[in-house]
Scaffold this motif. Structure first.
Motif, PDB file in Angstrom:
ATOM      1  N   ASP A 243      41.136  53.780  20.381  1.00  0.00           N
ATOM      2  CA  ASP A 243      39.834  53.588  19.744  1.00  0.00           C
ATOM      3  C   ASP A 243      39.280  52.197  20.031  1.00  0.00           C
ATOM      4  OD1 ASP A 243      37.733  54.467  17.742  1.00  0.00           O
ATOM      5  OD2 ASP A 243      38.534  52.717  16.694  1.00  0.00           O
ATOM      6  N   LEU A 244      40.129  51.192  19.925  1.00  0.00           N
ATOM      7  CA  LEU A 244      39.657  49.819  20.130  1.00  0.00           C
ATOM      8  C   LEU A 244      39.366  49.530  21.594  1.00  0.00           C
ATOM      9  CD1 LEU A 244      38.986  47.162  18.746  1.00  0.00           C
ATOM     10  CD2 LEU A 244      41.330  46.424  19.170  1.00  0.00           C
ATOM     11  N   TYR A 245      40.217  50.018  22.516  1.00  0.00           N
ATOM     12  CA  TYR A 245      39.932  49.844  23.939  1.00  0.00           C
ATOM     13  C   TYR A 245      38.541  50.396  24.267  1.00  0.00           C
ATOM     14  CZ  TYR A 245      44.685  48.661  25.733  1.00  0.00           C
ATOM     15  OH  TYR A 245      45.875  48.059  26.049  1.00  0.00           O
ATOM     16  N   ILE A 246      38.263  51.601  23.782  1.00  0.00           N
ATOM     17  CA  ILE A 246      36.983  52.243  24.088  1.00  0.00           C
ATOM     18  C   ILE A 246      35.822  51.457  23.480  1.00  0.00           C
ATOM     19  CG2 ILE A 246      35.578  54.302  23.626  1.00  0.00           C
ATOM     20  CD1 ILE A 246      38.143  55.964  23.993  1.00  0.00           C
ATOM     21  N   LYS A 247      35.955  51.042  22.234  1.00  0.00           N
ATOM     22  CA  LYS A 247      34.878  50.283  21.585  1.00  0.00           C
ATOM     23  C   LYS A 247      34.652  48.944  22.283  1.00  0.00           C
ATOM     24  CE  LYS A 247      35.260  52.295  16.962  1.00  0.00           C
ATOM     25  NZ  LYS A 247      35.710  52.084  15.554  1.00  0.00           N
ATOM     26  N   LEU A 248      35.730  48.282  22.670  1.00  0.00           N
ATOM     27  CA  LEU A 248      35.612  47.000  23.348  1.00  0.00           C
ATOM     28  C   LEU A 248      34.873  47.156  24.674  1.00  0.00           C
ATOM     29  CD1 LEU A 248      38.272  44.248  23.619  1.00  0.00           C
ATOM     30  CD2 LEU A 248      37.212  45.074  25.702  1.00  0.00           C
ATOM     31  N   LEU A 249      35.244  48.192  25.458  1.00  0.00           N
ATOM     32  CA  LEU A 249      34.615  48.380  26.758  1.00  0.00           C
ATOM     33  C   LEU A 249      33.186  48.868  26.625  1.00  0.00           C
ATOM     34  CD1 LEU A 249      37.476  49.851  28.971  1.00  0.00           C
ATOM     35  CD2 LEU A 249      36.552  47.542  28.965  1.00  0.00           C
TER      36      LEU A 249
ATOM     37  N   LEU B  16      34.904  42.721  17.193  1.00  0.00           N
ATOM     38  CA  LEU B  16      35.599  43.852  16.570  1.00  0.00           C
ATOM     39  C   LEU B  16      36.710  43.393  15.620  1.00  0.00           C
ATOM     40  CD1 LEU B  16      35.801  46.110  19.756  1.00  0.00           C
ATOM     41  CD2 LEU B  16      34.420  46.570  17.720  1.00  0.00           C
ATOM     42  N   GLY B  17      36.728  42.106  15.317  1.00  0.00           N
ATOM     43  CA  GLY B  17      37.675  41.584  14.344  1.00  0.00           C
ATOM     44  C   GLY B  17      39.007  41.157  14.911  1.00  0.00           C
ATOM     45  N   ARG B  18      39.097  41.067  16.227  1.00  0.00           N
ATOM     46  CA  ARG B  18      40.350  40.675  16.867  1.00  0.00           C
ATOM     47  C   ARG B  18      40.453  39.153  16.951  1.00  0.00           C
ATOM     48  NH1 ARG B  18      43.466  44.562  16.025  1.00  0.00           N
ATOM     49  NH2 ARG B  18      41.951  44.736  14.345  1.00  0.00           N
ATOM     50  N   LYS B  19      41.690  38.635  16.911  1.00  0.00           N
ATOM     51  CA  LYS B  19      41.949  37.205  17.007  1.00  0.00           C
ATOM     52  C   LYS B  19      42.488  36.857  18.390  1.00  0.00           C
ATOM     53  CE  LYS B  19      42.955  36.708  12.064  1.00  0.00           C
ATOM     54  NZ  LYS B  19      43.971  36.302  11.049  1.00  0.00           N
TER      55      LYS B  19
ATOM     56  N   PRO C 135      52.142  44.963  24.644  1.00  0.00           N
ATOM     57  CA  PRO C 135      52.037  45.017  23.181  1.00  0.00           C
ATOM     58  C   PRO C 135      51.628  43.675  22.574  1.00  0.00           C
ATOM     59  CG  PRO C 135      54.344  45.098  23.886  1.00  0.00           C
ATOM     60  CD  PRO C 135      53.510  45.254  25.116  1.00  0.00           C
ATOM     61  N   THR C 136      50.428  43.639  22.005  1.00  0.00           N
ATOM     62  CA  THR C 136      49.903  42.421  21.377  1.00  0.00           C
ATOM     63  C   THR C 136      49.388  42.705  19.972  1.00  0.00           C
ATOM     64  OG1 THR C 136      47.603  42.695  22.095  1.00  0.00           O
ATOM     65  CG2 THR C 136      49.112  41.633  23.659  1.00  0.00           C
ATOM     66  N   LEU C 137      49.747  43.858  19.393  1.00  0.00           N
ATOM     67  CA  LEU C 137      49.181  44.279  18.109  1.00  0.00           C
ATOM     68  C   LEU C 137      47.658  44.360  18.197  1.00  0.00           C
ATOM     69  CD1 LEU C 137      51.469  42.247  15.669  1.00  0.00           C
ATOM     70  CD2 LEU C 137      51.453  44.742  15.978  1.00  0.00           C
ATOM     71  N   MET C 138      47.165  44.626  19.398  1.00  0.00           N
ATOM     72  CA  MET C 138      45.728  44.712  19.706  1.00  0.00           C
ATOM     73  C   MET C 138      44.991  43.430  19.358  1.00  0.00           C
ATOM     74  SD  MET C 138      45.320  47.424  21.422  1.00  0.00           S
ATOM     75  CE  MET C 138      43.548  47.578  21.579  1.00  0.00           C
ATOM     76  N   GLN C 139      45.709  42.301  19.395  1.00  0.00           N
ATOM     77  CA  GLN C 139      45.061  40.998  19.342  1.00  0.00           C
ATOM     78  C   GLN C 139      44.839  40.523  20.778  1.00  0.00           C
ATOM     79  OE1 GLN C 139      43.922  40.120  16.470  1.00  0.00           O
ATOM     80  NE2 GLN C 139      45.104  41.606  15.286  1.00  0.00           N
ATOM     81  N   LEU C 140      44.011  39.499  20.964  1.00  0.00           N
ATOM     82  CA  LEU C 140      43.549  39.096  22.280  1.00  0.00           C
ATOM     83  C   LEU C 140      44.382  37.935  22.820  1.00  0.00           C
ATOM     84  CD1 LEU C 140      39.783  39.011  21.246  1.00  0.00           C
ATOM     85  CD2 LEU C 140      40.951  40.925  22.375  1.00  0.00           C
ATOM     86  N   ALA C 141      45.295  38.228  23.726  1.00  0.00           N
ATOM     87  CA  ALA C 141      46.074  37.178  24.380  1.00  0.00           C
ATOM     88  C   ALA C 141      45.240  36.628  25.529  1.00  0.00           C
ATOM     89  CB  ALA C 141      47.405  37.711  24.879  1.00  0.00           C
TER      90      ALA C 141
ATOM     91  N   GLU D 138      32.737  37.895  28.179  1.00  0.00           N
ATOM     92  CA  GLU D 138      32.220  38.997  27.371  1.00  0.00           C
ATOM     93  C   GLU D 138      33.309  39.936  26.877  1.00  0.00           C
ATOM     94  OE1 GLU D 138      29.474  41.365  29.692  1.00  0.00           O
ATOM     95  OE2 GLU D 138      30.522  40.863  31.543  1.00  0.00           O
ATOM     96  N   LEU D 139      34.405  40.076  27.610  1.00  0.00           N
ATOM     97  CA  LEU D 139      35.517  40.900  27.118  1.00  0.00           C
ATOM     98  C   LEU D 139      36.113  40.307  25.849  1.00  0.00           C
ATOM     99  CD1 LEU D 139      37.699  42.013  30.181  1.00  0.00           C
ATOM    100  CD2 LEU D 139      36.461  43.496  28.600  1.00  0.00           C
ATOM    101  N   VAL D 140      36.324  38.995  25.869  1.00  0.00           N
ATOM    102  CA  VAL D 140      36.896  38.320  24.709  1.00  0.00           C
ATOM    103  C   VAL D 140      35.913  38.361  23.544  1.00  0.00           C
ATOM    104  CG1 VAL D 140      37.868  36.168  23.828  1.00  0.00           C
ATOM    105  CG2 VAL D 140      38.266  36.833  26.210  1.00  0.00           C
ATOM    106  N   GLN D 141      34.660  38.079  23.828  1.00  0.00           N
ATOM    107  CA  GLN D 141      33.653  38.092  22.775  1.00  0.00           C
ATOM    108  C   GLN D 141      33.501  39.479  22.167  1.00  0.00           C
ATOM    109  OE1 GLN D 141      31.900  35.439  21.349  1.00  0.00           O
ATOM    110  NE2 GLN D 141      33.512  34.350  22.468  1.00  0.00           N
ATOM    111  N   SER D 142      33.637  40.515  22.977  1.00  0.00           N
ATOM    112  CA  SER D 142      33.592  41.878  22.454  1.00  0.00           C
ATOM    113  C   SER D 142      34.745  42.123  21.495  1.00  0.00           C
ATOM    114  CB  SER D 142      33.644  42.883  23.605  1.00  0.00           C
ATOM    115  OG  SER D 142      33.674  44.217  23.127  1.00  0.00           O
ATOM    116  N   GLY D 143      35.945  41.667  21.878  1.00  0.00           N
ATOM    117  CA  GLY D 143      37.100  41.822  20.999  1.00  0.00           C
ATOM    118  C   GLY D 143      36.958  41.059  19.705  1.00  0.00           C
ATOM    119  N   ILE D 144      36.433  39.840  19.794  1.00  0.00           N
ATOM    120  CA  ILE D 144      36.224  39.034  18.588  1.00  0.00           C
ATOM    121  C   ILE D 144      35.234  39.717  17.650  1.00  0.00           C
ATOM    122  CG2 ILE D 144      35.261  36.856  17.743  1.00  0.00           C
ATOM    123  CD1 ILE D 144      36.426  35.514  20.257  1.00  0.00           C
TER     124      ILE D 144
END
Length: 355
Positions: free
Chosen positions: A344-350, A296-299, A161-167, A288-294
């Motif tokens: 939704d976010l996992y799928i969009k990120l991947l 999508l508005g993730r911190k 659980p990270t509130l869907m932020q990028l640890a 690229e995983l981190v950049q994909s999350g960023i």
């Protein structure tokens, strides 16, 4: 495969898992329930002890492999519960129950994500998913035991659980057993080498000691004395005092380096690490995983809590629905909306990485 169906089935699976006790090393029944989920979706899978795992249909050994991992074991419920910890109860959009937040919501969201991509051809990465056991106890039969079983992993997403932020980094852990020595004797006689009194200065040393290297994402190494034990009777001065020290290691040190420093510098008669295998972990911001999350508005942030990332030697990202501050609390819960958004976010990120 429709995301709506996957989401509904993921929530249904989580409700089932909540109602099956699955303490670390006792996850056989939740493993069986996860097997049924794979069977219902007609996904080929394997089970190794209480770890359930699978690879995507068009696995290609010449491509890099991305691991999706979360765990289905739980801690034991604490005494503060006012609700039945083994009853999946929905109130005001919250799903209550032991393991709902840590890490059931992450696990079922990753299972849904894996199913979404399972039959797709021409992915840039292979996918392997492991629903792992014994995470809460850092046991020998968890994810660490699977690394020689599953295909070689090049990068991983660990569901916590990270509130869907990028640890993007996580502290490692070393627990030390230390001793402070003195001269044993009768309490009625003078003694200028009382081990308990000697411990006062040792505790002050641990309280004030600072490791030199700080981390941009994880901050300083955090060292805490968490247990102390000495003496067996009121009239006898003990020969030694036992201490337990919990050290949370940033990504500037290996666990071995921390052990070497404390063995050289600490004022203890002895200080011995229980294990050195739970190292810190990280993934470059440029990955690229981190950049994909960023995108999508993730911190990004550094996580102080330990997970199965600690047994991985590849770059790994900790990411999942739920809030870490709810973990191990009474009346644990996760918002249903968090699971919906997580899938939704996992799928969009991947999609931005493996398509």
């Amino acid at each position: 495969m429709r995301i709506e169906r996957l989401t509904n089935d993921a929530i249904a699976l989580l409700k089932q898992l909540i109602e099956i006790p699955s303490f670390s090393s006792e996850e056989d029944k939740t493993a069986l329930q996860i097997e049924k989920w794979f069977q219902n979706y007609e996904l080929e899978y394997q089970r190794t002890q209480n770890n359930v795992w699978a690879i995507n249909k068009y696995f290609d050994k010449d491509k890099p492999t991305l691991l999706l991992n979360s765990h289905h074991d739980t801690v034991k419920p604490n005494r503060g519960y006012t609700k039945d910890p083994f009853k999946a109860l929905v109130e005001d959009g919250k799903l209550f129950g032991l393991g709902s937040n840590d890490a059931g919501g992450c696990l079922v969201s990753l299972l849904a994500t894996f199913a979404y991509f399972y039959n797709q051809k021409d992915l840039k990465y292979n996918l392997v998913i492991v629903a792992s056991a014994e995470e809460e106890s850092s046991g020998q039969n968890g994810l660490n035991s699977m690394l020689s079983v599953i295909p070689k992993v090049d990068v991983a997403i660990v569901g916590e659980p990270t509130l869907m932020q990028l640890a993007i980094a996580e502290k490692g852990l070393v627990v030390f057993d230390a001793k402070v020595s003195g001269t044993p004797g009768h309490a009625a006689h003078p003694n200028n080498n009382n081990a308990i009194y000697n411990t006062i200065e040792v505790l002050k040393w641990f309280e004030s000691y600072q490791f030199e290297k700080s981390s941009e994402s994880l901050g300083d190494v955090k060292m805490t004395v968490t247990q102390i034990n000495a003496g067996k009777q009121h009239n006898a001065i003990p020969a030694e005092v036992d201490l337990v020290i919990d050290v949370r290691v940033n990504d500037q040190y290996s666990n071995q380096e921390i052990s070497d420093i404390l063995q050289q510098e600490s004022p203890c008669a002895s200080i011995v690490p229980r294990s050195l295998r739970l190292n810190s972990s990280s993934i470059p911001v440029s990955h690229e995983l981190v950049q994909s999350g960023i995108s999508l508005g993730r911190k990004t942030y550094g996580s102080p809590t330990l997970s199965d990332q600690s047994v991985l030697s590849c770059p790994s990202l900790k990411l999942g629905p739920g809030d870490s501050t709810r973990s191990h609390t009474a009346d644990e819960f996760i918002y249903l909306q968090e699971i919906e958004e997580g899938i939704d976010l996992y799928i969009k990120l991947l999609q931005q990485v493996i398509k």
